[in-house]
Design an enzyme around this catalytic site. Structure first.
Site, PDB file in Angstrom:
ATOM      1  N   GLU A   1       1.142   3.744   2.083  1.00  0.00           N
ATOM      2  CA  GLU A   1       1.825   4.076   3.328  1.00  0.00           C
ATOM      3  C   GLU A   1       3.104   3.260   3.496  1.00  0.00           C
ATOM      4  O   GLU A   1       4.139   3.769   3.955  1.00  0.00           O
ATOM      5  CB  GLU A   1       0.896   3.821   4.527  1.00  0.00           C
ATOM      6  CG  GLU A   1      -0.377   4.657   4.511  1.00  0.00           C
ATOM      7  CD  GLU A   1      -1.550   3.949   3.834  1.00  0.00           C
ATOM      8  OE1 GLU A   1      -2.686   4.155   4.297  1.00  0.00           O
ATOM      9  OE2 GLU A   1      -1.323   3.199   2.864  1.00  0.00           O
TER      10      GLU A   1
ATOM     11  N   ALA B   1     -20.002   8.004 -29.728  1.00  0.00           N
ATOM     12  CA  ALA B   1     -19.684   9.125 -30.605  1.00  0.00           C
ATOM     13  C   ALA B   1     -20.878   9.359 -31.515  1.00  0.00           C
ATOM     14  O   ALA B   1     -21.457   8.409 -32.052  1.00  0.00           O
ATOM     15  CB  ALA B   1     -18.437   8.834 -31.434  1.00  0.00           C
TER      16      ALA B   1
ATOM     17  N   HIS C   1       0.822  -1.197   0.000  1.00  0.00           N
ATOM     18  CA  HIS C   1       0.000   0.000   0.000  1.00  0.00           C
ATOM     19  C   HIS C   1       0.859   1.251   0.000  1.00  0.00           C
ATOM     20  O   HIS C   1       2.069   1.212   0.227  1.00  0.00           O
ATOM     21  CB  HIS C   1      -0.944  -0.014   1.201  1.00  0.00           C
ATOM     22  CG  HIS C   1      -2.059  -1.001   1.069  1.00  0.00           C
ATOM     23  ND1 HIS C   1      -3.112  -1.072   1.953  1.00  0.00           N
ATOM     24  CD2 HIS C   1      -2.294  -1.959   0.131  1.00  0.00           C
ATOM     25  CE1 HIS C   1      -3.945  -2.032   1.582  1.00  0.00           C
ATOM     26  NE2 HIS C   1      -3.464  -2.580   0.487  1.00  0.00           N
TER      27      HIS C   1
END
Length: 351
Positions: A57, A161, A55
């Site tokens: 941290e 589109a 992670h």
């Protein structure tokens, strides 16, 4: 250290920048960035780089050369540190272990196994916890993760589109080659491939598969190709379509059978009024946190009519088809277009 609200914003903005580097690589986990500051100097930073990996941290703490500085530092994290044992140990416990006294958090984690538990661990250990810095930006960063955990379904992006006169396809003639009728430019198409690389799945209907023979992969961008999903009620699609190559996983939703064959999986669902509800529940169970609905008109309109969409990304080219298949209808009023060459992109949020 003395930290003002302004510097809180500065360092949290850096967390968000770092977190975005994990786009398309960490789902269904969230994108998270972390920055460690000592005397207003960044001494470590990191982000969640890939699903199952360390992670943010952990990566930030590992980057700090002198770990003794952590006892008088501040760690900034865009999302509440986790409090549970998953594929990696709890990050809240790691912060406590290194006795980091100040923790600044962008937003609380909506995931049920965290949702305040990480903050509680930090406060009980004596850390000063500040919450809600650039919260709006942090929420936007992980809108797919939040939708997945709070609504129990993927984040749904409608994409198409249309021409200047409101058509998504020309009138097709019998025995016409299976290929798309391009409305936008190459830059727009490259952007679509970037979106695909950041999304877990992409869905089309039977008619789009037959007329366009799309690959639905990532070619003009780097990154992973999404899970391909096609709605083929009566299994009418021929096996020589690009969708049935073995280059990426493909899910065929139908009313005939359920079976798996290498990268190809058939799943039987009833094509009734709650087909979309059942499909989204199935994808949630499979860990699909985001999906692009690419067509065709009938499929897109079904999601719109049942209000199953979070965002619509609509390209408008400068061509005129005069007749053909009309584009779905979503109000683009009060939405400022983004000009991309000769095309415009409208991004509409379902609020």
């Amino acid at each position: 250290m003395t930290t003002t609200f302004t510097s809180h914003n500065f360092f949290m903005k850096r967390c968000i920048e770092l977190a975005k580097l994990g786009a398309g690589k960490v789902a269904p986990n969230p994108m998270v960035g972390a920055v460690i500051v000592h005397n207003n100097v960044i001494i470590g930073e990191g982000y969640h780089e890939c699903f199952g990996g360390a992670h943010a941290e952990v990566n930030a703490i590992n980057q700090v050369k002198d770990k003794s500085l952590l006892k008088t530092a501040t760690i900034y994290v865009s999302l509440e540190p986790c409090a549970h044992q998953g594929k990696t140990p709890p990050c809240a416990d790691l912060i406590v272990k290194h006795e980091i006294p100040n923790v600044v958090i962008g937003m609380q984690d909506p995931f049920s196994e965290v949702n305040g538990a990480g903050i509680k661990i930090l406060k009980n250990a004596g850390s000063k916890v500040t919450i809600g810095i650039l919260e709006k930006q942090c929420l936007e960063l992980n809108k797919e993760f939040i939708t997945y955990h709070t609504k129990k379904r993927p984040y749904i992006i409608l994409k198409w589109a249309e021409t200047a006169d409101g058509f998504i396809d020309k009138e097709r003639k019998e025995n016409e080659p299976q290929q798309p009728n391009w409305i936008t430019n190459e830059t727009c198409r490259a952007l679509v491939h970037k979106w695909r690389s950041e999304t877990k799945a992409i869905l089309v209907g039977t008619n789009t598969a037959l007329t366009d023979n799309p690959k639905l992969d990532v070619r003009t961008w780097s990154g992973n190709s999404p899970l391909r999903i096609v709605l083929d009620r009566q299994l009418r699609l021929p096996e020589n379509l690009h969708l049935f190559n073995t280059k990426q996983p493909t899910l065929v939703i139908n009313e005939k059978k359920s079976e798996s064959n290498n990268t190809l999986e058939y799943i039987r669902l009833d094509f009734n009024d709650i087909l979309i509800t059942n499909l989204l529940h199935l994808l949630y169970k499979k860990g699909v946190s985001s999906i692009i609905i690419e067509g065709g008109q009938k499929v897109l309109s079904s999601f719109i009519e049942q209000n199953y969409w979070d965002e619509a990304r609509i390209f408008v080219g400068n061509l005129f088809f005069k007749k053909g298949i009309k584009a779905p209808t979503i109000s683009k009023y009060n939405v400022k277009p983004i000009q991309i060459g000769t095309s415009n992109l409208f991004i509409v949020c379902n609020e």
